[in-house]
Design an enzyme around this catalytic site. Structure first.
Site, PDB file in Angstrom:
ATOM      1  N   CYS A   3       0.868  -1.180   0.000  1.00 19.56           N
ATOM      2  CA  CYS A   3       0.000   0.000   0.000  1.00 19.56           C
ATOM      3  C   CYS A   3       0.901   1.225   0.000  1.00 19.56           C
ATOM      4  O   CYS A   3       1.706   1.411   0.924  1.00 19.56           O
ATOM      5  CB  CYS A   3      -0.919  -0.005   1.220  1.00 19.56           C
ATOM      6  SG  CYS A   3      -1.782   1.563   1.463  1.00 19.56           S
ATOM      7  N   CYS A   6       0.609   3.362   3.110  1.00 18.49           N
ATOM      8  CA  CYS A   6       1.271   2.744   4.270  1.00 18.49           C
ATOM      9  C   CYS A   6       2.782   2.970   4.167  1.00 18.49           C
ATOM     10  O   CYS A   6       3.444   3.244   5.188  1.00 18.49           O
ATOM     11  CB  CYS A   6       0.977   1.244   4.328  1.00 18.49           C
ATOM     12  SG  CYS A   6      -0.668   0.849   4.956  1.00 18.49           S
ATOM     13  N   ASP A  29      -0.043  16.535  -1.870  1.00 20.88           N
ATOM     14  CA  ASP A  29      -0.434  15.635  -2.949  1.00 20.88           C
ATOM     15  C   ASP A  29       0.557  15.760  -4.106  1.00 20.88           C
ATOM     16  O   ASP A  29       1.008  16.848  -4.449  1.00 20.88           O
ATOM     17  CB  ASP A  29      -1.857  15.972  -3.424  1.00 20.88           C
ATOM     18  CG  ASP A  29      -2.462  14.874  -4.282  1.00 20.88           C
ATOM     19  OD1 ASP A  29      -3.408  14.225  -3.812  1.00 20.88           O
ATOM     20  OD2 ASP A  29      -1.984  14.678  -5.421  1.00 20.88           O
ATOM     21  N   HIS A  45      -3.711   1.174   8.537  1.00 24.14           N
ATOM     22  CA  HIS A  45      -4.432   1.010   7.276  1.00 24.14           C
ATOM     23  C   HIS A  45      -5.938   0.831   7.481  1.00 24.14           C
ATOM     24  O   HIS A  45      -6.382  -0.035   8.225  1.00 24.14           O
ATOM     25  CB  HIS A  45      -3.887  -0.185   6.488  1.00 24.14           C
ATOM     26  CG  HIS A  45      -4.504  -0.290   5.124  1.00 24.14           C
ATOM     27  ND1 HIS A  45      -3.959   0.318   4.018  1.00 24.14           N
ATOM     28  CD2 HIS A  45      -5.647  -0.871   4.706  1.00 24.14           C
ATOM     29  CE1 HIS A  45      -4.735   0.097   2.974  1.00 24.14           C
ATOM     30  NE2 HIS A  45      -5.768  -0.627   3.361  1.00 24.14           N
ATOM     31  N   GLY A  91     -14.057   7.993  -7.507  1.00 24.23           N
ATOM     32  CA  GLY A  91     -12.737   8.501  -7.874  1.00 24.23           C
ATOM     33  C   GLY A  91     -11.606   8.085  -6.963  1.00 24.23           C
ATOM     34  O   GLY A  91     -10.505   8.638  -7.060  1.00 24.23           O
ATOM     35  N   HIS A  96      -6.357   3.407   0.542  1.00 17.92           N
ATOM     36  CA  HIS A  96      -5.996   3.676   1.947  1.00 17.92           C
ATOM     37  C   HIS A  96      -6.711   4.985   2.258  1.00 17.92           C
ATOM     38  O   HIS A  96      -6.483   5.997   1.561  1.00 17.92           O
ATOM     39  CB  HIS A  96      -4.464   3.808   2.074  1.00 17.92           C
ATOM     40  CG  HIS A  96      -3.964   4.124   3.447  1.00 17.92           C
ATOM     41  ND1 HIS A  96      -2.981   3.364   4.082  1.00 17.92           N
ATOM     42  CD2 HIS A  96      -4.257   5.126   4.318  1.00 17.92           C
ATOM     43  CE1 HIS A  96      -2.703   3.867   5.268  1.00 17.92           C
ATOM     44  NE2 HIS A  96      -3.467   4.953   5.434  1.00 17.92           N
ATOM     45  N   HIS A  98      -8.073   8.426   2.857  1.00 16.53           N
ATOM     46  CA  HIS A  98      -7.417   9.734   2.845  1.00 16.53           C
ATOM     47  C   HIS A  98      -8.461  10.819   2.641  1.00 16.53           C
ATOM     48  O   HIS A  98      -9.475  10.602   1.964  1.00 16.53           O
ATOM     49  CB  HIS A  98      -6.329   9.821   1.771  1.00 16.53           C
ATOM     50  CG  HIS A  98      -6.762   9.408   0.398  1.00 16.53           C
ATOM     51  ND1 HIS A  98      -6.915   8.091   0.035  1.00 16.53           N
ATOM     52  CD2 HIS A  98      -7.086  10.149  -0.694  1.00 16.53           C
ATOM     53  CE1 HIS A  98      -7.300   8.034  -1.231  1.00 16.53           C
ATOM     54  NE2 HIS A  98      -7.427   9.259  -1.692  1.00 16.53           N
TER      55      HIS A  98
HETATM   56  P1  DGP Z   1      -7.838   9.500  -4.774  1.00 14.90           P
HETATM   57  O1  DGP Z   1      -7.916   9.595  -6.274  1.00 14.90           O
HETATM   58  O2  DGP Z   1      -8.981  10.191  -4.059  1.00 14.90           O
HETATM   59  O3  DGP Z   1      -7.637   8.082  -4.315  1.00 14.90           O
HETATM   60  O4  DGP Z   1      -6.546  10.321  -4.376  1.00 14.90           O
HETATM   61  C1  DGP Z   1      -5.271   9.789  -4.381  1.00 14.90           C
HETATM   62  C2  DGP Z   1      -4.312  10.938  -4.410  1.00 14.90           C
HETATM   63  O5  DGP Z   1      -3.035  10.443  -4.022  1.00 14.90           O
HETATM   64  C3  DGP Z   1      -4.121  11.599  -5.766  1.00 14.90           C
HETATM   65  O6  DGP Z   1      -4.550  12.954  -5.672  1.00 14.90           O
HETATM   66  C4  DGP Z   1      -2.623  11.523  -6.041  1.00 14.90           C
HETATM   67  C5  DGP Z   1      -2.044  11.170  -4.706  1.00 14.90           C
HETATM   68  N1  DGP Z   1      -0.871  10.300  -4.735  1.00 14.90           N
HETATM   69  C6  DGP Z   1      -0.791   9.081  -5.304  1.00 14.90           C
HETATM   70  N2  DGP Z   1       0.429   8.568  -5.117  1.00 14.90           N
HETATM   71  C7  DGP Z   1       1.136   9.474  -4.386  1.00 14.90           C
HETATM   72  C8  DGP Z   1       2.461   9.504  -3.866  1.00 14.90           C
HETATM   73  O7  DGP Z   1       3.260   8.581  -4.013  1.00 14.90           O
HETATM   74  N3  DGP Z   1       2.817  10.622  -3.172  1.00 14.90           N
HETATM   75  C9  DGP Z   1       1.948  11.676  -2.992  1.00 14.90           C
HETATM   76  N4  DGP Z   1       2.405  12.724  -2.301  1.00 14.90           N
HETATM   77  N5  DGP Z   1       0.698  11.656  -3.445  1.00 14.90           N
HETATM   78  C10 DGP Z   1       0.290  10.589  -4.158  1.00 14.90           C
END
Ligand code: DGP
Length: 112
Positions: A3, A6, A29, A45, A91, A96, A98
Site C-alpha cells: 500500500c 502505508c 499531494d 491502514h 474517484g 488507503h 485519505h
Molecule cells: P484518490 O484519487 O482520491 O484516491 O486520491 C489519491 C491521491 O493520491 C491523488 O490525488 C494523487 C495522490 N498520490 C498518489 N500517489 C502518491 C504519492 O506517491 N505521493 C503523494 N504525495 N501523493 C500521491
C-alpha cells in the site's frame, strides 16, 4: 499487501510532510488540484470510509480535530474543502483512507 500510503506513513516512500503525530500524517499531494492540496491519512491502514468501525471512527475524529491547526499552518483556515473519495466510482485511486484538503481557488458545487 503493498500500500503506497502505508509506505509513505512508514517513511519508506518520501513525502512533503505538513503535519504528523502518532495517529496521522498530512502531506502534499503529488498531483495538486489546487494551490493547496494536502492529503490527510491515518497511519494504520483503513481501506476507506466504507470500512469505518468504532476504532476507525476515533481515528477519523482525531484527524478532523487537527484540521483547524493544519489549515492555519497552510494559511487557508478561512476557506477550504475536505473530500474523501470512497470507491472507484467516486474517484478513489489509492485504497488507503485519505482526506483531500484543498484550498486557494474557487471550487464548483456540485463537484464534477
Ligand atoms: P484518490 O484519487 O482520491 O484516491 O486520491 C489519491 C491521491 O493520491 C491523488 O490525488 C494523487 C495522490 N498520490 C498518489 N500517489 C502518491 C504519492 O506517491 N505521493 C503523494 N504525495 N501523493 C500521491
Amino acid at each position: 499487501m503493498s500500500c503506497i500510503f502505508c509506505d509513505i506513513a512508514g517513511g519508506k516512500i518520501p513525502s512533503q510532510k505538513v503535519y504528523e503525530d502518532d495517529v496521522m500524517l498530512a502531506f502534499k499531494d503529488l498531483n495538486p488540484q489546487a494551490p493547496v492540496h494536502v492529503l490527510l491519512i491515518p497511519k494504520s491502514h483503513i481501506d476507506s470510509l466504507a470500512q469505518i468501525d468504532g476504532a476507525g471512527a476515533q481515528t477519523v475524529a482525531h484527524m478532523m480535530e487537527k484540521i483547524p491547526a493544519i489549515t492555519k499552518t497552510l494559511g487557508c483556515e478561512e476557506s477550504f474543502r475536505i473530500v474523501s473519495n470512497c470507491g472507484a466510482q467516486a474517484g478513489q485511486s489509492v485504497m488507503h483512507l485519505h482526506f483531500h484538503l484543498l484550498a486557494g481557488r474557487q471550487f464548483a458545487w456540485p463537484p464534477g
